[in-house]
Design a protein around this motif. Sequence first.
Motif, mmCIF file in Angstrom:
data_model
loop_
_atom_site.group_PDB
_atom_site.id
_atom_site.type_symbol
_atom_site.label_atom_id
_atom_site.label_comp_id
_atom_site.label_asym_id
_atom_site.label_seq_id
_atom_site.Cartn_x
_atom_site.Cartn_y
_atom_site.Cartn_z
ATOM 1 N N THR A 196 -83.578 40.744 41.101
ATOM 2 C CA THR A 196 -83.485 40.105 39.674
ATOM 3 C C THR A 196 -82.756 41.144 38.811
ATOM 4 O O THR A 196 -81.891 41.084 37.917
ATOM 5 N N VAL A 249 -79.046 42.129 39.254
ATOM 6 C CA VAL A 249 -78.403 40.912 38.941
ATOM 7 C C VAL A 249 -77.992 41.369 37.498
ATOM 8 O O VAL A 249 -76.979 41.133 36.573
ATOM 9 N N THR A 276 -74.823 42.413 35.297
ATOM 10 C CA THR A 276 -74.188 41.249 34.422
ATOM 11 C C THR A 276 -73.990 42.287 33.243
ATOM 12 O O THR A 276 -73.031 41.724 32.495
ATOM 13 N N SER A 313 -81.221 35.113 35.195
ATOM 14 C CA SER A 313 -80.889 35.338 36.680
ATOM 15 C C SER A 313 -81.633 34.642 37.579
ATOM 16 O O SER A 313 -81.214 34.322 38.747
ATOM 17 N N GLU A 351 -83.636 35.681 44.525
ATOM 18 C CA GLU A 351 -84.388 36.860 43.206
ATOM 19 C C GLU A 351 -85.649 36.478 43.208
ATOM 20 O O GLU A 351 -86.335 35.787 44.341
#
Length: 266
Positions: free
Chosen positions: A70, A73, A77, A209, A219
């Motif tokens: 998680t 990501v 991002t 996420s 995740e």
Amino acid sequence: MMNVELYDRPGPLERRRIRLWTLVLAIPALAGVIWVVTTLREQGILDSEAWSILTDSEVIVSLLTGLLATLKVAGVTVVLSLVVGLLLALGRMSELRWLSLPTRVWVEALRGLPEILLVFLIYLGVPAVTGLNISTFWALVVGLVLYQSASMSEAFRAGFLALPKGQKEAAVALGVRGFKTLRFILLPQVIRQILPNLVSEMVRVTKASSLGFVIGYTELLLSGEQAIEYLGGQYAVPIFAGVALLYVIVCLLLSWVSRILSERLR
């Protein structure tokens, strides 16, 4: 020193009315809590044996692995959203209409779409059109970046517009033009202004996420679901409570960092 109040203080009758309504609303709320606790206890969900699963080493490793996925990501991002968002903000503020108008349409369109739709569009639409296989990680990241970059572009644009116009004029007068003005004069001040907001966006991206659940990206939420499928449904409440606790801890830490940055940059 004069105290200014923007509301009328309640009188004796109003205070009695407030206490009465508080009591009236508190009774059914308390009854609801008692009913929920009783039901959970009858089903054995509150038994210590069920909650002891959170101390199992395999469950802990699974949830922490999902948490790292998680955070991975969220980190990628946020970084990509900053870069793309800055470019979109510069494009929207451009004096060239052929550049500013399409950028504005692009930003407004992305802000009006749900994130899950963008994730599905990347994960299912792009392979269907181009034939390229996209991993669940990059499908999730790109979908979130499309949405977050539109939001970040507005934050950057607000930061640029908040700066005094005389700074750019002074830079031109000193012979500093173009990219150097942006890099050394304007952008550092904008980043300083919006830095606490960037940390807040990190909190939002961390929670967003969890959309990776719907495309099979392992995740934190999907890790919890897989643990429940392996161990049995009787452990659903404890494991999801552990997942929720990890989300809360991460978000509280990021909010704490945001508050410290706000105080130091004030």
